[in-house]
Motif scaffolding. Structure first.
Motif, PDB file in Angstrom:
ATOM      1  N   LEU A  74       0.829  -1.206   0.000  1.00  0.00           N
ATOM      2  CA  LEU A  74       0.000   0.000   0.000  1.00  0.00           C
ATOM      3  C   LEU A  74       0.865   1.257   0.000  1.00  0.00           C
ATOM      4  CD1 LEU A  74      -2.776  -1.086   2.493  1.00  0.00           C
ATOM      5  CD2 LEU A  74      -3.103  -0.502   0.076  1.00  0.00           C
ATOM      6  N   ASN A  75       1.909   1.270   0.818  1.00  0.00           N
ATOM      7  CA  ASN A  75       2.814   2.426   0.827  1.00  0.00           C
ATOM      8  C   ASN A  75       3.417   2.642  -0.553  1.00  0.00           C
ATOM      9  OD1 ASN A  75       2.337   2.857   3.540  1.00  0.00           O
ATOM     10  ND2 ASN A  75       4.227   1.875   4.221  1.00  0.00           N
ATOM     11  N   ALA A  76       3.805   1.552  -1.202  1.00  0.00           N
ATOM     12  CA  ALA A  76       4.398   1.649  -2.536  1.00  0.00           C
ATOM     13  C   ALA A  76       3.375   2.156  -3.555  1.00  0.00           C
ATOM     14  CB  ALA A  76       4.949   0.288  -2.961  1.00  0.00           C
ATOM     15  N   ILE A  77       2.142   1.679  -3.472  1.00  0.00           N
ATOM     16  CA  ILE A  77       1.092   2.130  -4.391  1.00  0.00           C
ATOM     17  C   ILE A  77       0.853   3.630  -4.225  1.00  0.00           C
ATOM     18  CG2 ILE A  77      -1.414   2.042  -4.790  1.00  0.00           C
ATOM     19  CD1 ILE A  77       0.007  -0.241  -6.203  1.00  0.00           C
ATOM     20  N   PHE A  78       0.860   4.113  -2.983  1.00  0.00           N
ATOM     21  CA  PHE A  78       0.636   5.545  -2.767  1.00  0.00           C
ATOM     22  C   PHE A  78       1.799   6.387  -3.307  1.00  0.00           C
ATOM     23  CE2 PHE A  78      -2.364   4.108   0.685  1.00  0.00           C
ATOM     24  CZ  PHE A  78      -3.507   4.412  -0.049  1.00  0.00           C
ATOM     25  N   VAL A  79       3.014   5.853  -3.253  1.00  0.00           N
ATOM     26  CA  VAL A  79       4.156   6.540  -3.882  1.00  0.00           C
ATOM     27  C   VAL A  79       3.937   6.597  -5.388  1.00  0.00           C
ATOM     28  CG1 VAL A  79       6.618   6.361  -4.409  1.00  0.00           C
ATOM     29  CG2 VAL A  79       5.826   6.011  -2.053  1.00  0.00           C
ATOM     30  N   ALA A  80       3.553   5.471  -5.965  1.00  0.00           N
ATOM     31  CA  ALA A  80       3.306   5.439  -7.410  1.00  0.00           C
ATOM     32  C   ALA A  80       2.186   6.405  -7.790  1.00  0.00           C
ATOM     33  CB  ALA A  80       2.967   4.014  -7.855  1.00  0.00           C
ATOM     34  N   LYS A  81       1.142   6.434  -6.993  1.00  0.00           N
ATOM     35  CA  LYS A  81       0.021   7.333  -7.281  1.00  0.00           C
ATOM     36  C   LYS A  81       0.477   8.785  -7.313  1.00  0.00           C
ATOM     37  CE  LYS A  81      -4.606   8.580  -5.726  1.00  0.00           C
ATOM     38  NZ  LYS A  81      -5.685   8.304  -4.767  1.00  0.00           N
ATOM     39  N   LYS A  82       1.354   9.152  -6.376  1.00  0.00           N
ATOM     40  CA  LYS A  82       1.882  10.517  -6.341  1.00  0.00           C
ATOM     41  C   LYS A  82       2.640  10.839  -7.636  1.00  0.00           C
ATOM     42  CE  LYS A  82       5.239  13.400  -3.962  1.00  0.00           C
ATOM     43  NZ  LYS A  82       6.418  13.391  -3.122  1.00  0.00           N
ATOM     44  N   VAL A  83       3.501   9.922  -8.057  1.00  0.00           N
ATOM     45  CA  VAL A  83       4.288  10.134  -9.284  1.00  0.00           C
ATOM     46  C   VAL A  83       3.366  10.174 -10.500  1.00  0.00           C
ATOM     47  CG1 VAL A  83       6.065   9.151 -10.798  1.00  0.00           C
ATOM     48  CG2 VAL A  83       6.388   9.134  -8.309  1.00  0.00           C
ATOM     49  N   PHE A  84       2.404   9.256 -10.564  1.00  0.00           N
ATOM     50  CA  PHE A  84       1.474   9.245 -11.693  1.00  0.00           C
ATOM     51  C   PHE A  84       0.699  10.558 -11.761  1.00  0.00           C
ATOM     52  CE2 PHE A  84       0.892   4.314 -11.296  1.00  0.00           C
ATOM     53  CZ  PHE A  84       2.190   4.130 -11.697  1.00  0.00           C
ATOM     54  N   ALA A  85       0.264  11.063 -10.606  1.00  0.00           N
ATOM     55  CA  ALA A  85      -0.486  12.327 -10.573  1.00  0.00           C
ATOM     56  C   ALA A  85       0.390  13.479 -11.077  1.00  0.00           C
ATOM     57  CB  ALA A  85      -0.989  12.605  -9.159  1.00  0.00           C
ATOM     58  N   GLU A  86       1.648  13.507 -10.653  1.00  0.00           N
ATOM     59  CA  GLU A  86       2.572  14.555 -11.113  1.00  0.00           C
ATOM     60  C   GLU A  86       2.738  14.542 -12.632  1.00  0.00           C
ATOM     61  OE1 GLU A  86       5.415  14.482  -7.107  1.00  0.00           O
ATOM     62  OE2 GLU A  86       6.196  13.726  -9.005  1.00  0.00           O
ATOM     63  N   ARG A  87       2.648  13.365 -13.204  1.00  0.00           N
ATOM     64  CA  ARG A  87       2.837  13.220 -14.654  1.00  0.00           C
ATOM     65  C   ARG A  87       1.528  13.223 -15.433  1.00  0.00           C
ATOM     66  NH1 ARG A  87       8.043   9.714 -16.260  1.00  0.00           N
ATOM     67  NH2 ARG A  87       9.518  10.717 -14.852  1.00  0.00           N
ATOM     68  N   GLY A  88       0.430  13.449 -14.735  1.00  0.00           N
ATOM     69  CA  GLY A  88      -0.868  13.465 -15.417  1.00  0.00           C
ATOM     70  C   GLY A  88      -1.300  12.105 -15.908  1.00  0.00           C
ATOM     71  N   LEU A  89      -0.932  11.057 -15.190  1.00  0.00           N
ATOM     72  CA  LEU A  89      -1.219   9.688 -15.617  1.00  0.00           C
ATOM     73  C   LEU A  89      -2.331   9.022 -14.818  1.00  0.00           C
ATOM     74  CD1 LEU A  89       2.478   8.532 -16.129  1.00  0.00           C
ATOM     75  CD2 LEU A  89       0.837   9.235 -17.881  1.00  0.00           C
ATOM     76  N   LEU A  90      -3.103   9.787 -14.077  1.00  0.00           N
ATOM     77  CA  LEU A  90      -4.245   9.227 -13.348  1.00  0.00           C
ATOM     78  C   LEU A  90      -5.501   9.570 -14.121  1.00  0.00           C
ATOM     79  CD1 LEU A  90      -3.449  10.048  -9.618  1.00  0.00           C
ATOM     80  CD2 LEU A  90      -3.312   7.842 -10.758  1.00  0.00           C
TER      81      LEU A  90
END
Length: 149
Positions: free
Chosen positions: A130-146
């Motif tokens: 879960l911690n790793a997924i939330f890190v990925a979510k942050k990076v994806f959001a920064e890149r407009g990938l959500l």
């Protein structure tokens, strides 16, 4: 046990990071790093320069000049391994963030990254995944990938 007549100092080899051999490893590491990183690693190395220049050197020379430059795995495969290991270790979220970015830089998709982190849950537990997924979510959001889909 230290042999008779020897000292710890005489048995310790500390490489000279300015030697030609070390500079060759470092330059090779910089080239590999530039090819996969996307620009965040130089800032990390600069932040280490005033307190631990040898550590900064070895991260580049060993981590990228020796290990990442080896044949046998392509950059995507290396990043999948790295994502799994950092997830399993836990407590490495800043490094995981860098490697999620690097994973995108080398061509992994958001789906592949999420699948790798989800797969890790079975081996290292849900809290770390879960911690790793939330890190990925942050990076994806920064890149407009959500949203990921």
């Amino acid at each position: 046990m230290i042999p008779a007549g020897a000292s710890v100092e005489s048995m310790t080899h500390v490489p000279d990071i300015n030697s030609p051999e070390e500079q060759t490893r470092y330059e090779r590491g910089l080239a590999v790093l530039a090819a996969v990183d996307g620009g965040s690693a130089p800032a990390v190395m600069e932040n280490l320069a005033d307190i631990a220049p040898a550590l900064a050197h070895h991260v580049v020379a060993f981590g990228f000049g020796d290990i990442y430059a080896r044949p046998g795995l392509d950059p995507k495969q290396r990043q999948l391994v790295t994502l799994g290991i950092l997830t399993a270790l836990g407590g490495c979220e800043p490094q995981l963030e860098v490697h999620v970015r690097t994973s995108l830089n080398v061509g992994l998709t958001t789906t592949e990254i999420v699948e790798a982190l989800t797969h890790a849950a079975g081996y290292c537990g849900f809290p770390k995944a879960l911690n790793a997924i939330f890190v990925a979510k942050k990076v994806f959001a920064e890149r407009g990938l959500l949203p990921v889909g």
